[in-house]
Design a protein around this motif. Structure first.
Motif, PDB file in Angstrom:
ATOM      1  N   ASP A 161      11.126  -5.993  -5.710  1.00  0.00           N
ATOM      2  CA  ASP A 161       9.724  -6.479  -5.084  1.00  0.00           C
ATOM      3  C   ASP A 161       8.560  -6.171  -6.974  1.00  0.00           C
ATOM      4  O   ASP A 161       7.145  -6.764  -5.963  1.00  0.00           O
ATOM      5  N   MET A 162       8.368  -4.771  -7.728  1.00  0.00           N
ATOM      6  CA  MET A 162       7.754  -4.940  -8.186  1.00  0.00           C
ATOM      7  C   MET A 162       7.101  -4.394  -9.118  1.00  0.00           C
ATOM      8  O   MET A 162       8.420  -4.555 -10.123  1.00  0.00           O
TER       9      MET A 162
ATOM     10  N   ARG B 189       5.415   2.601   2.151  1.00  0.00           N
ATOM     11  CA  ARG B 189       6.118   2.106   0.797  1.00  0.00           C
ATOM     12  C   ARG B 189       5.194   0.383   1.120  1.00  0.00           C
ATOM     13  O   ARG B 189       4.745   0.640  -0.364  1.00  0.00           O
ATOM     14  N   ILE B 190       4.718   0.017   2.256  1.00  0.00           N
ATOM     15  CA  ILE B 190       3.455  -1.179   1.827  1.00  0.00           C
ATOM     16  C   ILE B 190       2.312  -0.321   1.803  1.00  0.00           C
ATOM     17  O   ILE B 190       2.036  -0.467   0.438  1.00  0.00           O
ATOM     18  N   THR B 191       2.151   0.946   1.734  1.00  0.00           N
ATOM     19  CA  THR B 191       0.880   1.482   1.150  1.00  0.00           C
ATOM     20  C   THR B 191       0.375   2.050  -0.395  1.00  0.00           C
ATOM     21  O   THR B 191      -0.205   1.486  -0.398  1.00  0.00           O
TER      22      THR B 191
ATOM     23  N   LYS C  43       2.696   0.444  -2.401  1.00  0.00           N
ATOM     24  CA  LYS C  43       3.730  -0.562  -3.325  1.00  0.00           C
ATOM     25  C   LYS C  43       1.695  -0.478  -3.393  1.00  0.00           C
ATOM     26  O   LYS C  43       1.615  -1.786  -4.181  1.00  0.00           O
ATOM     27  N   HIS C  44       0.567  -1.117  -2.477  1.00  0.00           N
ATOM     28  CA  HIS C  44      -0.620  -1.641  -2.410  1.00  0.00           C
ATOM     29  C   HIS C  44      -1.159  -0.713  -3.576  1.00  0.00           C
ATOM     30  O   HIS C  44      -2.289  -1.197  -4.124  1.00  0.00           O
ATOM     31  N   TRP C  45      -1.197   0.259  -3.360  1.00  0.00           N
ATOM     32  CA  TRP C  45      -2.360   1.642  -4.343  1.00  0.00           C
ATOM     33  C   TRP C  45      -1.387   1.312  -4.970  1.00  0.00           C
ATOM     34  O   TRP C  45      -2.742   1.187  -6.400  1.00  0.00           O
TER      35      TRP C  45
ATOM     36  N   LEU D 241      -0.082  -1.318  -7.093  1.00  0.00           N
ATOM     37  CA  LEU D 241      -0.677  -2.571  -7.444  1.00  0.00           C
ATOM     38  C   LEU D 241      -1.863  -2.908  -8.254  1.00  0.00           C
ATOM     39  O   LEU D 241      -2.323  -2.883  -9.019  1.00  0.00           O
ATOM     40  N   LYS D 242      -2.351  -2.553  -6.722  1.00  0.00           N
ATOM     41  CA  LYS D 242      -4.182  -1.982  -7.257  1.00  0.00           C
ATOM     42  C   LYS D 242      -4.676  -0.812  -8.929  1.00  0.00           C
ATOM     43  O   LYS D 242      -5.895  -1.559  -9.934  1.00  0.00           O
ATOM     44  N   ARG D 243      -3.774   0.323  -8.864  1.00  0.00           N
ATOM     45  CA  ARG D 243      -3.951   0.622 -10.413  1.00  0.00           C
ATOM     46  C   ARG D 243      -3.270   0.661 -11.083  1.00  0.00           C
ATOM     47  O   ARG D 243      -3.866   1.355 -12.016  1.00  0.00           O
TER      48      ARG D 243
END
Length: 267
Positions: free
Chosen positions: A163-164, A217-219, A221-223, A225-227
């Motif tokens: 999902d990325m 995975r959540i952490t 993935k968020h990191w 997507l942000k960078r």
């Protein structure tokens, strides 16, 4: 039925060839679509590599101390995989550490040279793995530990494809075949295989490592997507290395606080 089994075996062979230096039949057919479908077997490849490293560990442990045995087993693992994941960790550290914009980060990550961020991260990762495994060798059998670390870490890393968005240059990236999303069924199979060794260590270990996998995975993935706005092949390698280290760290905590039953300590 035979044709289905043959197709699955060919997909598994492709997964093995992508993530290791192990030989596969030269007649194995290849296509981008087949490589995408082979993603379901990434955690199984991890278990195979983990099993080989376990065998090497056992042989070496008959002669050498735990510290030397782990060092030599790590060296064997690096040769077996061609330092594939470690290379990804190094490139990602250089890119995200040295770039101020997304475009600059991606450019740096494609540079084959190693910078300060990459060198420091790789050194800490390898030393950290040796330290954690040495600690574990003193409190439990290493056989399930290596299987859990190698299998689950690859399952979590490969699950990011699901999902990325892929953000690198598809025309030049070595991970182009991995850029498409997985199906839900492939994701489930990937995670079930990766978590199986944890179940063998006990239900409490399975629950703990499942929660760890979800949080990581959540952490991560968020990191990303942000960078970067998505993932690259290097990011998947980095995810595998970081998750493997996290697994060993959590296992140490479980053993030291007696959350793992004695039966899990004996193979």
């Amino acid at each position: 039925m035979f044709s289905w089994f043959k197709y699955q075996l060919e997909l598994f062979s492709l997964a093995v060839s992508f993530f290791s230096r192990l030989p596969i039949p030269a007649s194995t057919p290849y296509s981008d679509e087949r490589m995408n479908r082979a993603g379901r077997y990434f955690s199984l490849v991890g278990l195979v590599i983990g099993a080989l490293c376990t065998g090497v560990y056992w042989l070496l442990s008959q002669v050498f101390s735990a510290e030397i045995t782990i060092f030599l087993t790590m060296a064997f693992s690096l040769m077996l995989t061609g330092a594939f994941h470690e290379d990804g960790l190094t490139d990602m550290a250089d890119g995200i550490g040295g770039g101020m914009t997304t475009e600059r980060r991606l450019t740096i990550m494609k540079d084959s040279r190693i910078g300060t961020y990459g060198a420091a991260t790789l050194t800490m990762a390898l030393f950290g793995k040796w330290l954690l495994l040495t600690e574990l060798s003193g409190i439990t059998s290493m056989y399930y530990v290596l299987l859990v670390g190698y299998g689950l870490s690859r399952a979590v890393a490969a699950s990011l494809i699901y999902d990325m968005p892929y953000v690198s240059d598809l025309d030049t990236s070595k991970s182009k075949p991995l850029a498409n999303k997985q199906t839900t069924g492939e994701l489930i199979f990937l995670m079930v295989v990766g978590l199986t060794p944890a179940l063998m260590m006990g239900l409490n270990v399975l629950i703990t490592l499942t929660l760890l996998a979800l949080v990581f995975r959540i952490t991560f993935k968020h990191w990303l997507l942000k960078r970067l706005g998505g993932f690259t092949g290097d990011c998947l390698g980095a995810a595998q290395q970081l998750m493997e280290l996290a697994i060993y760290l959590v296992l140490i905590a479980l053993f030291q606080h007696h959350f793992i039953s004695t039966s899990a300590e004996i193979w």
